[in-house]
Each structure stands twice: as structure tokens, then as C-alpha cells.
Design an enzyme around this catalytic site. Structure first.
Site, PDB file in Angstrom:
ATOM      1  N   ASN A  46      16.693  -1.028   6.195  1.00  0.00           N
ATOM      2  CA  ASN A  46      16.354  -1.120   7.761  1.00  0.00           C
ATOM      3  C   ASN A  46      16.701  -2.102   8.322  1.00  0.00           C
ATOM      4  O   ASN A  46      16.085  -2.915   9.178  1.00  0.00           O
ATOM      5  CB  ASN A  46      15.340  -2.865   6.894  1.00  0.00           C
ATOM      6  CG  ASN A  46      13.209  -1.499   6.394  1.00  0.00           C
ATOM      7  OD1 ASN A  46      12.932  -0.646   6.424  1.00  0.00           O
ATOM      8  ND2 ASN A  46      13.210  -2.394   4.981  1.00  0.00           N
ATOM      9  N   HIS A 133       0.550  -3.609   4.509  1.00  0.00           N
ATOM     10  CA  HIS A 133       1.946  -4.207   3.901  1.00  0.00           C
ATOM     11  C   HIS A 133       1.537  -4.871   2.571  1.00  0.00           C
ATOM     12  O   HIS A 133       0.775  -5.149   2.824  1.00  0.00           O
ATOM     13  CB  HIS A 133       3.470  -4.676   4.411  1.00  0.00           C
ATOM     14  CG  HIS A 133       4.420  -4.624   2.932  1.00  0.00           C
ATOM     15  ND1 HIS A 133       4.823  -6.035   2.462  1.00  0.00           N
ATOM     16  CD2 HIS A 133       5.154  -4.229   2.859  1.00  0.00           C
ATOM     17  CE1 HIS A 133       5.220  -5.741   2.274  1.00  0.00           C
ATOM     18  NE2 HIS A 133       5.867  -4.411   2.141  1.00  0.00           N
ATOM     19  N   GLU A 177       0.490  -5.609  11.037  1.00  0.00           N
ATOM     20  CA  GLU A 177       1.598  -5.395  10.772  1.00  0.00           C
ATOM     21  C   GLU A 177       2.147  -4.822  12.393  1.00  0.00           C
ATOM     22  O   GLU A 177       0.913  -3.945  13.072  1.00  0.00           O
ATOM     23  CB  GLU A 177       2.291  -4.508  10.515  1.00  0.00           C
ATOM     24  CG  GLU A 177       1.917  -4.197   8.818  1.00  0.00           C
ATOM     25  CD  GLU A 177       2.779  -3.460   8.168  1.00  0.00           C
ATOM     26  OE1 GLU A 177       4.027  -2.489   8.563  1.00  0.00           O
ATOM     27  OE2 GLU A 177       2.434  -3.294   7.224  1.00  0.00           O
ATOM     28  N   SER A 181       5.096   0.290   8.462  1.00  0.00           N
ATOM     29  CA  SER A 181       6.302   0.576   8.868  1.00  0.00           C
ATOM     30  C   SER A 181       6.262   1.812   7.595  1.00  0.00           C
ATOM     31  O   SER A 181       7.752   2.328   7.564  1.00  0.00           O
ATOM     32  CB  SER A 181       6.535  -0.553   6.748  1.00  0.00           C
ATOM     33  OG  SER A 181       5.264  -1.058   5.816  1.00  0.00           O
ATOM     34  N   ASP A 206       2.601  -9.472  11.142  1.00  0.00           N
ATOM     35  CA  ASP A 206       3.435  -8.867  10.893  1.00  0.00           C
ATOM     36  C   ASP A 206       4.579  -8.470  11.709  1.00  0.00           C
ATOM     37  O   ASP A 206       4.520  -6.766  11.513  1.00  0.00           O
ATOM     38  CB  ASP A 206       2.850  -8.290   9.869  1.00  0.00           C
ATOM     39  CG  ASP A 206       4.617  -8.172   8.772  1.00  0.00           C
ATOM     40  OD1 ASP A 206       5.970  -8.236   9.309  1.00  0.00           O
ATOM     41  OD2 ASP A 206       4.511  -7.642   7.831  1.00  0.00           O
ATOM     42  N   HIS A 209       8.838  -5.188  11.280  1.00  0.00           N
ATOM     43  CA  HIS A 209       9.779  -4.164  11.097  1.00  0.00           C
ATOM     44  C   HIS A 209       9.960  -3.974  13.004  1.00  0.00           C
ATOM     45  O   HIS A 209       9.990  -2.619  13.823  1.00  0.00           O
ATOM     46  CB  HIS A 209       9.143  -2.372  10.632  1.00  0.00           C
ATOM     47  CG  HIS A 209       9.392  -2.898  10.320  1.00  0.00           C
ATOM     48  ND1 HIS A 209      10.386  -1.788   8.783  1.00  0.00           N
ATOM     49  CD2 HIS A 209       8.499  -2.856   8.583  1.00  0.00           C
ATOM     50  CE1 HIS A 209       9.660  -1.910   7.538  1.00  0.00           C
ATOM     51  NE2 HIS A 209       8.761  -2.190   7.073  1.00  0.00           N
ATOM     52  N   LYS A 240      15.336  -7.653   8.039  1.00  0.00           N
ATOM     53  CA  LYS A 240      15.584  -5.900   8.273  1.00  0.00           C
ATOM     54  C   LYS A 240      16.470  -6.248   9.638  1.00  0.00           C
ATOM     55  O   LYS A 240      17.870  -6.241   9.064  1.00  0.00           O
ATOM     56  CB  LYS A 240      14.252  -5.482   8.766  1.00  0.00           C
ATOM     57  CG  LYS A 240      13.007  -5.799   7.703  1.00  0.00           C
ATOM     58  CD  LYS A 240      11.640  -5.270   7.611  1.00  0.00           C
ATOM     59  CE  LYS A 240      11.168  -5.549   6.716  1.00  0.00           C
ATOM     60  NZ  LYS A 240      11.726  -5.154   4.877  1.00  0.00           N
TER      61      LYS A 240
HETATM   62  C1  LIG Z   1       5.734  -5.080   7.125  1.00  0.00           C
HETATM   63  C2  LIG Z   1       6.003  -5.583   6.352  1.00  0.00           C
HETATM   64  N1  LIG Z   1       5.353  -7.254   6.142  1.00  0.00           N
HETATM   65  C3  LIG Z   1       6.372  -7.529   4.910  1.00  0.00           C
HETATM   66  C4  LIG Z   1       7.381  -7.228   4.005  1.00  0.00           C
HETATM   67  C5  LIG Z   1       8.315  -8.269   3.267  1.00  0.00           C
HETATM   68  O1  LIG Z   1       9.591  -8.816   3.589  1.00  0.00           O
HETATM   69  P1  LIG Z   1      10.459  -9.045   3.141  1.00  0.00           P
HETATM   70  O2  LIG Z   1      11.312  -7.854   2.714  1.00  0.00           O
HETATM   71  O3  LIG Z   1      11.474  -9.854   3.281  1.00  0.00           O
HETATM   72  O4  LIG Z   1      10.244  -9.546   1.528  1.00  0.00           O
HETATM   73  C6  LIG Z   1       8.087  -5.881   3.950  1.00  0.00           C
HETATM   74  C7  LIG Z   1       8.797  -5.327   3.531  1.00  0.00           C
HETATM   75  O5  LIG Z   1       9.945  -4.338   3.270  1.00  0.00           O
HETATM   76  C8  LIG Z   1       7.229  -5.239   5.146  1.00  0.00           C
HETATM   77  O6  LIG Z   1       7.726  -3.787   5.476  1.00  0.00           O
END
Ligand SMILES: Cc1ncc(COP(=O)(O)O)c(C=O)c1O
Length: 398
Positions: A46, A133, A177, A181, A206, A209, A240
Site C-alpha cells: 500500500n 474492512h 470506506e 480496499s 474510513d 486507501h 499506507k
Molecule cells: C480499509 C482499511 N481500514 C483500516 C485498515 C487498518 O489499518 P492498519 O493497517 O493501520 O491497522 C486497513 C488495513 O488494511 C484497511 O484496508
């Protein structure tokens, strides 16, 4: 009758049987995941802006460590772990995100869990996109709120579901999101906010990405839509595109105060060391100015999608730097991943339960470090490997 010690031994044996049985079952379904050190041209990280290798970020981290008063955080933020570095960075991050305040968590997972478990309680209703996610899903589950799973990006379903729950006495919250992702497509944020307002619901976004990649100066898609001050909480992750770790929850000052007092993943976890704030600060400044990199990412992603479409290869509704090559079966995804690996690309097969059954895929996440020549070779390899998978399926069905 078995005595206490024998019963204990029996329970332990059951756990061992479960471990062995589940590993065997996963192996049998081509679903056993193993840890591998990535090698080859990066297609699965990422590190969208390439900042993980940027000497300026490395230098900032070195400088920050050299000037740090202490190396360890020594405790949670509420006890001994708070530091001027974190408070200043939170204020600067809030300015970047366009919100009143921001609060840093040690990971995006902890941020999503903290936000949802503290905001929601039994009796509330949470509306969740089907492709959200795991960290959002786990937060909703733990909160005890009633969960309504909405088909991916389906505003009509969301409207009807909100209407159906109009009599609910608890709070209503929509969680999504911004860039998904595994799909690389985007949420209809403006439509979601409109529905949220009509039905007295709050919206949590969220941006994991999109942080650093999407929106003006990489400020995310809520900022692009101009709704960053109307969303209850925006989660921007630092692991990321910012090539660091952790996440900021951005929103009102009252939300920050509430989370400091109620989010268990914030309260009961050791802070990150203060010097780490220096690395995030440097990455944030570079990301802000990375318009050229964002344009390049957008261009190579569009070109790849065009080539895949022309070859009849499924890449869903991707419109961003994440381009899924959807193959269906686990074996097909493993075959294409292996072909790409042999050709020097660090590609991984993504299989259920990470993605819905029957949609195993290669998740191509593009970074600025990939060259146009490498992109040309990638498209060629994908065309060849996917054609072989297709031929195999046709022969099997004949
Ligand atoms: C959409 C999404 N939210 C949250 C996270 C979690 O973030 P972190 O890797 O910083 O724990 C991820 C991680 O892959 C993600 O893809």
C-alpha cells in the site's frame, strides 16, 4: 469419572485437534495462508506514493530519533505516554483533514474499533457496506448494535433500510470506506451523507486507501466532496500512502474528547514513541505536495484497466490505483499469482474469506515506483496467464 487434571488434559487435546483440523481444512481448500518475504516488482503493498523508500522520510525519522528526549513512549497517552510531538501533529493533521480536531491511534484497526465500539451500543442500528474492512466489521460486532449489511455501494438499499428502521429509538450510523480496499472503487459519499441527514443518522468514513492519494492534496474523498466537516468521524491511516503506521480520527473537538475518554483501544494501549511523529510529519508534508505522483498513479491505473477490459479480463468497478483482477476460483487466482511471481512481480492471490466466495483475485495495488515499461510487461503477463486459466476451464468443461 475423569478427575480435574484429566479433564484439563482432554480440553487441551481438543484445542490441539481444532488447530490441526482447521489447518488441514484450509490447506484442502487452497486457503492456507503463509507468511512470505516479498520479492520482485511491488504489486501488493500500500506504499502508493513510494514514500516507504523516500530518503527524505528516512532522514526525518533519523533526525527525529536523534533529538528525541526519550526513545519509548513509556505508557498510554492518558498516563505517561503523551508528548508535545503528538499534540502538535494532531493539530496539524486536523488542518490537513479540514476538521476541528484529530486523535492519533496506534493503528487503523485500533482506530476503527475504538470509534465504533465507543459510539455505538446495543439498541443502535449500524448500516454497513458489504465490502467494508474487517476492522469496521469487528468494531460493529463488538459494539452490540444491530448491523444492517447493505449491498456494495447500493444507495437505494440504504435508503429503504434507513426508512425501515425509522422507528428505532437508538442512534443510527452509516459506516463505509471511501476507496474500497479489495475493489478499488469508491463509495457514493455525498449520497450517503444526504440519506444520513434525511434519516437522522451519522456517517463514519474510513479513508485508509485514499489518505495521501485521493482528493485535493491527498486529503481524501470526503474533502474532495467538500463534506469533511459534516462527517462524524473520518479515519485517515498512516500505514499506507504515508509509509508510517497508525491512524488519525478526524472530526469535532467534542468527538476527540469523547474518544480520549471512551475508546478502549486508545485508553488501554501504549502510545507510539514521540519520535515517530517526526516521520509521520515528514511523510504528510511530502504527500501533500505529491500532485505529480497522484497524476501518474491515476494514469497508469486507467491504462491498465483499459488493457484488461480490452482482453476481456474482469476488474470489477475499480476506478482508482487499486485494480482487482477477479478470477473466481482459488486455484485460478493461485495460478495467475504464480505466473506473475515467476515473471518477477510480487503479486499475491487474495482468497475468501478476505473476499466473497467465488471472487478470488489478484489485488494489484499500484505504486508510483512502478515504471511504464514494468506496467507494459505486467499487462502482457496478465493477458497470458488469464488466457491459460480460461483455456483450462474450457477444457475441463468440454
Ligand atoms: C480499509 C482499511 N481500514 C483500516 C485498515 C487498518 O489499518 P492498519 O493497517 O493501520 O491497522 C486497513 C488495513 O488494511 C484497511 O484496508
Amino acid at each position: 469419572m475423569p478427575d480435574k487434571r484429566e479433564r484439563g488434559a482432554g480440553a487441551e487435546a481438543e484445542i490441539h485437534r481444532r488447530i490441526a483440523g482447521e489447518i488441514e481444512q484450509l490447506r484442502g481448500h487452497s486457503q492456507l495462508r503463509t507468511l512470505e518475504i516479498p520479492a520482485g516488482i511491488d504489486l501488493s503493498s500500500n506504499d502508493y506514493l513510494g514514500l516507504a523508500y523516500d530518503p527524505r522520510v528516512r532522514e526525518a525519522a533519523r533526525e527525529s530519533l536523534a533529538h528525541a528526549g526519550r526513545v519509548g513512549a513509556t505508557g498510554s497517552r492518558l498516563l505517561s505516554g503523551n508528548a508535545r510531538e503528538w499534540e502538535d501533529l494532531e493539530a496539524d493533521f486536523a488542518a490537513f483533514a479540514g476538521t476541528e480536531a484529530a486523535l492519533y491511534f496506534g493503528s487503523g484497526y485500533a482506530a476503527n474499533l475504538g470509534v465504533l465500539t465507543s459510539l455505538l451500543r446495543p439498541g443502535d442500528v449500524v448500516f454497513s457496506d458489504a465490502r467494508n474492512h474487517a476492522s469496521l466489521i469487528d468494531g460493529m460486532r463488538l459494539s452490540g448494535a444491530t448491523k444492517v449489511i447493505c449491498p456494495h455501494r447500493d444507495l437505494d438499499f440504504l435508503r429503504n433500510a434507513l426508512h425501515e428502521h425509522s422507528g428505532a429509538t437508538g442512534a443510527k450510523l452509516i459506516a463505509t470506506e471511501s476507496v474500497f480496499s479489495m475493489e478499488g472503487d469508491v463509495a457514493p459519499l455525498e449520497g450517503m451523507l444526504r440519506l444520513a441527514k434525511q434519516h437522522g443518522a451519522a456517517l463514519v468514513v474510513d479513508e485508509a486507501h485514499a489518505t495521501g492519494v485521493g482528493g485535493p492534496s491527498g486529503r481524501g474523498l470526503a474533502a474532495e466532496a467538500g463534506i469533511e466537516r459534516e462527517v462524524l468521524a473520518i479515519v485517515h491511516t498512516c500505514g499506507k500512502a504515508l509509509a508510517c503506521a497508525g491512524a488519525f480520527v478526524s472530526g469535532r473537538q467534542a468527538l476527540k474528547e469523547f474518544l480520549i475518554n471512551r475508546a478502549r483501544t486508545f485508553i488501554f494501549s501504549t502510545a507510539m514513541p514521540p519520535y515517530f511523529a517526526g516521520q509521520i510529519r515528514a511523510a504528510l508534508e511530502l504527500a501533500r505536495a505529491a500532485d505529480r505522483e497522484r497524476t501518474y498513479l491515476r494514469d497508469i491505473a486507467r491504462e491498465l484497466r483499459d488493457e484488461l477490459h480490452a482482453a476481456g479480463i474482469e476488474c470489477g468497478s475499480s476506478s482508482t490505483h487499486i485494480v482487482p483482477v477477479i478470477l473466481g476460483g482459488n486455484d485460478a487466482a493461485l495460478h495467475v499469482a504464480n505466473s506473475l511471481q515467476r515473471a518477477g512481480f510480487a503479486a499475491r492471490a487474495i482468497r475468501p474469506p478476505t473476499v466473497p466466495p467465488g471472487t478470488a483475485r489478484i489485488r494489484i495495488s499500484l505504486t508510483c515506483r512502478i515504471t511504464r515499461e514494468q506496467m507494459r510487461r505486467l499487462a502482457e503477463e496478465l493477458r497470458g496467464a488469464c488466457a491459460l486459466v480460461r483455456q483450462g476451464a474450457e477444457t475441463a468443461n468440454a
